[in-house]
Design an enzyme around this catalytic site. Structure first.
Site, short mmCIF file in Angstrom:
data_model
loop_
_atom_site.label_atom_id
_atom_site.label_comp_id
_atom_site.label_asym_id
_atom_site.label_seq_id
_atom_site.Cartn_x
_atom_site.Cartn_y
_atom_site.Cartn_z
N SER A 30 28.53 6.14 -23.79
CA SER A 30 28.30 6.42 -25.17
C SER A 30 27.38 5.63 -25.82
CB SER A 30 29.65 6.43 -25.89
OG SER A 30 30.16 5.14 -26.16
N ILE A 66 23.89 0.28 -13.80
CA ILE A 66 23.75 -1.26 -13.75
C ILE A 66 22.87 -1.51 -12.35
CG2 ILE A 66 24.88 -3.39 -13.73
CD1 ILE A 66 25.08 -1.72 -16.32
N GLU A 74 14.94 -1.09 -20.05
CA GLU A 74 14.99 -2.41 -20.88
C GLU A 74 14.56 -1.79 -22.29
OE1 GLU A 74 13.63 -5.80 -19.22
OE2 GLU A 74 14.15 -5.32 -17.34
N ASN A 92 10.56 3.68 -24.44
CA ASN A 92 9.48 3.56 -25.12
C ASN A 92 9.38 4.08 -26.49
OD1 ASN A 92 8.61 2.32 -22.65
ND2 ASN A 92 6.79 3.85 -22.31
#
Length: 655
Positions: A220, A250, A462, A465
């Site tokens: 979530s 992960i 990470e 965009n």
């Protein structure tokens, strides 16, 4: 209504990326409630606008502003400023010993990926071969930035970028295994760890004896990191926390022994006694018990890397394994991500270098219509654009890494820009390589299709965009809002702040009258690049004019204007790209590099097109009625699609 709340929440979360408030300045008409609060009332941001009620002197105002002025070029663009400290001249940060040491590493690492690593086999096996993993450990590849005294190679950011570029050129799957381990997996220990934590964990992590993973994303909680549900409850004795929850997607999840985990913990406000849930970061060992993982995920690309769900069931985490401060986990996560983004740009610059070589080889040897295809204009334009994109990305990566090595703390926006630009540029370059190669590019054997599959995740990894674009725009607008707030406060005491007011007012009046603000890159860029330097300044002035107008119009509600923010971010990205290539090409021309004239062409070509894009974007945003109609249409079309569950229109045949 729900969409508006989501947009506002997103905006505020993004503005928290650097630990600042999301409220624009008083001049924008929305002072924050509370007797002792002012706009942007936290940390450095507060210092930028904090004024004494006793009408401060011009000298004290100047001192406060000087202490809080950002050296970021990207921040300056939103304020119509040419902040050149971190971009000119193009930085050279390595000393002679560092350069020599790096040269000694480049050869062996390159040979390893050419002769030992088999990217195609890794992709087929959906794991990195054990011989490759062992070889990487022997090279020291798992601890490139860990200090020597803790068993690592001890590289600075720029040295790290050069080696990561090699990895990206040959195998992005291996790159993810290494990056998930050290760029984010144990980076928190390097940045925030205590002496004891570093001594306990880093030696084995640096050797590759233990593997690390970064555990933030949950079912979530994706882009909205603050919404995580994993919890860590302190024991009554205060000696440990009980961790429960799960993390998804992960990298290294099934391989790792050490996890950087983010969970909500109860934190008591010392002033009020109120208990609130805040995110805390922990170093978690698999050996603590209660840590398990699911099977490897089936993915589109980066198949050689391990991606798995990780479960934490009643894990007892010692209190000394808190990373950073209790309740400070959001800051830890953002610093880790900000700190690692330059590495992604460096890796993708390497990817593009390898892909361009394949495209050039095919174009130079393929004959059609009695000609080598590299002689055709369409192919020439493709190759030229590919080279431009690679040059910009590489220039950004080493600019940011050098800024970090020089001790800069104002690189977050530039790092985000490098990640956005590099991930999109690499996709375009690889897609065009396949187009140049035709049917051969679509086949498995040349390996370009594997690279395209591997690349797709980098626009999501990470920080997507889309979210990073909002971060770039909102952070820049926030700094401009601080400036406007400072002017508003200065107006309360015009005589005491005459210098500030006359300087800013004169600059803004000249810009609005189309006379320019007096900014120039003359004497900063090489004289052969003076025309491109002028284009960059003109683009910056157009951009700053629109930013100011939109901030005054939307005030604090600009956080909800995502159509606008996206376009501002795109132009900010183009502006930063212009200055990094101007800086790099200027250095090459000044030092007489063999490729200087080629770099001049790359730079000039980029600046011509980037300036045109910015001009078009800003002109469109200034045509307010048309833009508002367009934005309303986007909302209505999207709403209709959602309500219909897909395409609304019927087939032209009527059935």
């Amino acid at each position: 209504m729900r969409a508006a709340r989501m947009a506002q929440s997103t905006g505020r979360q993004l503005l928290r990326l650097r630990g600042v408030s999301s409220w624009p300045g008083e001049l924008l008409g929305q002072p924050r409630p509370g007797p002792a609060r002012r706009p942007y009332a936290s940390g450095v941001a507060q210092a930028a606008v904090d004024q004494s009620d006793s009408q401060p002197s011009e000298a004290s105002t100047r001192e406060k502003r000087a202490n809080s002025v950002s050296k970021s070029f990207a921040v300056g663009t939103f304020k119509g400023q040419l902040t050149t400290d971190q971009v000119f001249p193009y930085p050279s940060v390595l000393n002679e010993d560092q350069t020599q040491f790096l040269k000694e590493l480049v050869g062996p690492v390159t040979r390893f990926f050419e002769e030992v690593n088999d990217a195609a086999k890794n992709d087929m096996l959906e794991r990195v071969e054990e011989t490759t993993m062992q070889g990487l450990k022997e090279l020291g590849a798992f601890g490139l930035q860990v200090p020597n005294e803790l068993g690592g190679v001890g590289l600075c950011n720029t040295q790290y970028a050069r080696l990561v570029e090699i990895v990206g050129m040959y195998d992005l799957g291996v790159g993810i295994v290494l990056g998930a381990h050290q760029s984010i997996g144990f980076k928190g220990i390097l940045l925030f760890g205590t002496k004891a934590q570093k001594e306990k964990y880093l030696p084995k992590l640096a050797s590759g004896e233990t593997i690390a993973a970064f555990c933030l994303t949950e079912p979530s909680s994706g882009s909205d990191a603050a919404s995580i549900r994993s919890s860590a409850v302190p024991s009554p004795c205060g000696k440990y926390y009980t961790l429960n929850g799960s993390k998804i997607w992960i990298s290294n999840g099934g391989l790792a022994d050490i996890f950087t985990v983010f969970a909500k913990t109860p934190v008591t406000d010392t002033a009020t006694g109120a208990v609130k849930e805040k995110i805390t970061a922990f170093v978690v060992e698999r050996s603590f018990g209660g840590v398990t993982h699911g099977p490897p995920e089936k993915k589109m690309g980066i198949k050689a890397s391990n991606t798995a769900e990780v479960y934490f069931d009643g894990v007892r985490v010692p209190a000394e394994n808190v990373l950073g401060e209790v309740g400070g986990g959001f800051k830890v996560a953002m610093h880790i991500l900000n700190n690692g983004r330059f590495g992604m740009a460096a890796a993708l610059a390497g990817t593009m270098k390898g892909i361009i070589a394949k495209a050039v080889d095919h174009a130079a040897n393929r004959t059609q219509f009695g000609e080598k295809i590299h002689n055709f204009g369409l192919i020439q334009e493709k190759l030229a654009r590919m080279a431009m994109l690679q040059y910009v990305t590489e220039s950004m990566a080493y600019m940011v890494s050098a800024n970090m090595d020089q001790g800069s703390t104002d690189f977050q926006i530039e790092a985000a820009i490098s990640k956005i630009f590099g991930s999109e540029a690499a996709w375009k370059v690889t897609d065009e390589c396949i187009q140049i190669m035709g049917g051969m590019g679509f086949m498995k054997e040349p390996g370009v299709e594997r690279v395209l599959r591997d690349l797709r995740i980098f626009r999501i990894f990470e920080g997507t965009n889309d979210i990073l674009r909002l971060f770039v725009a909102l952070q820049g607008c926030m700094d401009k809002g601080k400036e406007l707030s400072g002017l508003g406060n200065a107006l309360k005491n015009p005589f005491g702040n005459a210098g500030l007011l006359l300087g800013e007012a004169g600059k803004q009046l000249r810009r609005r009258a189309g006379l320019g603000s007096g900014l120039s890159l003359s004497g900063i860029v090489h004289q052969e690049l003076s025309r491109s330097g002028e284009l960059a300044v003109q683009a910056l002035e157009q951009f700053a004019t629109v930013v100011e107008a939109k901030l005054i119009k939307h005030k604090k509600d600009i956080i909800n204007e995502q159509f606008l923010l996206q376009r501002l971010a795109d132009s900010a990205i183009d502006l930063y790209a212009m200055v990094v290539v101007l800086s790099r090409a200027s250095r090459s021309l000044s030092e007489g590099h063999p490729t200087a004239q080629h770099e001049k062409m790359l730079c000039d070509s980029w600046c011509i097109e980037a300036a045109a894009r910015i001009r078009e974007n800003m002109t469109a945003l200034q045509s307010d009625p048309q833009q508002q109609e367009l934005f309303r249409n986007f909302k209505s079309i999207s709403k209709a699609l959602v309500e219909r569950g897909g395409v609304v229109t019927s087939n032209p045949l009527g059935f």
